[in-house]
Write a protein that holds these residues in place. Structure first.
Motif, PDB file in Angstrom:
ATOM      1  N   THR A 126       0.862  -1.193   0.000  1.00 37.76           N
ATOM      2  CA  THR A 126       0.000   0.000   0.000  1.00 37.76           C
ATOM      3  C   THR A 126       0.898   1.242   0.000  1.00 37.76           C
ATOM      4  OG1 THR A 126      -0.036   0.286   2.418  1.00 37.76           O
ATOM      5  CG2 THR A 126      -1.724  -1.191   1.464  1.00 37.76           C
ATOM      6  N   ALA A 127       0.316   2.368  -0.427  1.00 39.21           N
ATOM      7  CA  ALA A 127       1.082   3.625  -0.473  1.00 39.21           C
ATOM      8  C   ALA A 127       1.520   4.008   0.945  1.00 39.21           C
ATOM      9  CB  ALA A 127       0.244   4.723  -1.097  1.00 39.21           C
ATOM     10  N   GLU A 128       0.650   3.757   1.902  1.00 35.64           N
ATOM     11  CA  GLU A 128       0.947   4.114   3.290  1.00 35.64           C
ATOM     12  C   GLU A 128       2.156   3.328   3.812  1.00 35.64           C
ATOM     13  OE1 GLU A 128      -2.356   3.288   5.799  1.00 35.64           O
ATOM     14  OE2 GLU A 128      -1.481   4.359   7.507  1.00 35.64           O
ATOM     15  N   ARG A 180       4.471   1.743   1.947  1.00 29.91           N
ATOM     16  CA  ARG A 180       5.638   2.086   1.118  1.00 29.91           C
ATOM     17  C   ARG A 180       6.253   3.409   1.585  1.00 29.91           C
ATOM     18  NH1 ARG A 180       3.673   3.969  -4.389  1.00 29.91           N
ATOM     19  NH2 ARG A 180       3.385   5.857  -3.137  1.00 29.91           N
ATOM     20  N   ASP A 181       5.427   4.441   1.682  1.00 28.65           N
ATOM     21  CA  ASP A 181       5.942   5.770   2.019  1.00 28.65           C
ATOM     22  C   ASP A 181       6.356   5.851   3.487  1.00 28.65           C
ATOM     23  OD1 ASP A 181       5.392   6.299  -0.586  1.00 28.65           O
ATOM     24  OD2 ASP A 181       3.566   7.459  -0.201  1.00 28.65           O
ATOM     25  N   GLU A 218      12.687   7.024  -6.082  1.00 26.58           N
ATOM     26  CA  GLU A 218      11.566   6.511  -5.290  1.00 26.58           C
ATOM     27  C   GLU A 218      10.338   6.364  -6.177  1.00 26.58           C
ATOM     28  OE1 GLU A 218      11.224   9.242  -1.946  1.00 26.58           O
ATOM     29  OE2 GLU A 218      12.634   7.990  -0.809  1.00 26.58           O
ATOM     30  N   LYS A 259       6.864   5.679  -7.659  1.00 25.39           N
ATOM     31  CA  LYS A 259       5.536   5.584  -7.026  1.00 25.39           C
ATOM     32  C   LYS A 259       4.801   4.427  -7.688  1.00 25.39           C
ATOM     33  CE  LYS A 259       5.280   9.554  -4.563  1.00 25.39           C
ATOM     34  NZ  LYS A 259       5.103   9.497  -3.105  1.00 25.39           N
ATOM     35  N   LEU A 295       2.832   0.440  -7.062  1.00 22.87           N
ATOM     36  CA  LEU A 295       2.269  -0.548  -6.136  1.00 22.87           C
ATOM     37  C   LEU A 295       1.933  -1.841  -6.878  1.00 22.87           C
ATOM     38  CD1 LEU A 295      -0.071   1.716  -3.992  1.00 22.87           C
ATOM     39  CD2 LEU A 295       2.017   0.560  -3.217  1.00 22.87           C
ATOM     40  N   ALA A 332       5.080  -2.060  -4.370  1.00 23.55           N
ATOM     41  CA  ALA A 332       6.399  -1.453  -4.541  1.00 23.55           C
ATOM     42  C   ALA A 332       7.472  -2.530  -4.485  1.00 23.55           C
ATOM     43  CB  ALA A 332       6.630  -0.427  -3.447  1.00 23.55           C
TER      44      ALA A 332
END
Ligand code: ZN
Length: 312
Positions: free
Chosen positions: A147-149, A151-152, A268, A270, A272, A274
């Motif tokens: 998820t983006a959450e 990953r970031d 980095e 972006k 998913l 990732a």
């Protein structure tokens, strides 16, 4: 054309060819490649003890005067045997980097960022006292979050702790060749090794060419490559042959620490889920070089049919 004229024109042609070659080599510098070696799994060895595997791997690196980076599973270093092997690796000047303590998949939906952070810090506690410890981190299975959450969140955590991601540029499935070889030798200790060696070298060459070309397509330049290998029987037996192959085909072998100075390692994408090779991820993230990009980028599944056919 008389004989003299003929010979003159041949000389001119040779000079032109020679200049052409010079020009060509100036325009296309040789690809550069560093060895990165993962896991340091030393228990239950087949054919070569962990100590013998290590000695062979160190000798191969030494004979080419290069320093590798080891991405070590903390758990494997958390014992006397693990420490003794790692001390020898460290004494030879090779890097020791973080590969988590327990080698779990960060893209597993059940895995949380908090649990994963603890696992990375646990590995750091085990590894940080070695003089060649570096704050480079590699995700097990190259899975960087689903998820983006996640990953970031993890990218932020790594920055906060002064880590860089020790990406792979040239991904491959050396582990499946190793697995097949070990199963075969356990069953048939005298089995011929050469077919496994040949398959391994061919596989690694194909993957190197693939990622090198993909890198130029997506970045418009050469990158300093980091090839994935594992501390396993296969490399205990054939790392020297692998290095010889790259060198004899015009690639330049470089230190891992030098390779990791390439700006590609700060990218980095972006994407998913990732992860995967950083080159693959950058290519995928463009959305333009899509048609050849399989997922996962590398998997033993892709090699099994050919190995079956060859009786490996
Ligand atoms: Zn690993």
């Amino acid at each position: 054309m008389d004989r003299r004229e003929f010979s003159k024109s041949i000389t001119a042609a040779t000079i032109a060819l020679g200049l052409g070659r010079l020009k060509l080599s100036a325009a296309t510098p040789p690809p550069q490649i560093a060895i990165t070696m993962d896991d340091f799994t030393w228990a239950n060895p087949v054919k070569l003890t962990a100590e013998k595997r290590l000695n062979a791997i160190l000798a191969a690196l030494r004979s080419h005067s290069i320093k590798a980076a080891g991405f070590v599973i903390g758990r494997n270093a958390d014992s006397e045997t693990g420490q003794s092997l790692l001390r020898q690796w460290d004494n030879a000047g090779h890097l020791i980097c973080n590969h988590t303590y327990s080698h779990r998949n960060y893209s597993d939906p059940r895995m949380t960022t908090a649990t994963y952070r603890d696992d990375v810090l646990h590995a750091e506690a085990v590894l940080k006292s070695y003089p060649h410890f570096r704050k480079l981190f590699r995700f097990p299975m190259l899975k960087e979050g689903d998820t983006a959450e996640k990953r970031d969140g993890f990218r932020a955590f790594l920055k906060q702790h002064n880590y860089r991601t020790g990406h792979v540029t040239i991904d491959n499935s050396d582990w499946i060749v190793d697995e097949r070889l070990r199963v075969r030798l356990a069953r048939e200790p005298g089995a011929e090794l050469k077919p496994y060696r040949d398959f391994y070298l061919k596989h690694m060459w194909e993957r190197a060419i693939y990622y090198d070309e993909l890198g130029r397509k997506v970045l418009g330049r050469n990158v300093k490559h980091t090839v994935l290998t594992h501390f396993n029987l296969l490399n205990g037996l054939f790392l020297g042959d692998l290095l010889d192959m790259f060198k004899s085909r015009g690639w330049r072998l470089i230190d891992a620490e030098t390779a990791f100075t390439d700006s590609v390692f700060a990218a980095e994408p972006k994407l998913l889920p990732a992860g995967e090779s950083i080159i693959w991820a950058l290519a995928k993230a463009t959305g333009k070089i899509d048609k050849d990009l399989r997922y996962p980028a590398e998997d033993g599944e892709y090699e099994r049919a050919e190995m079956d056919r060859l009786g490996l």
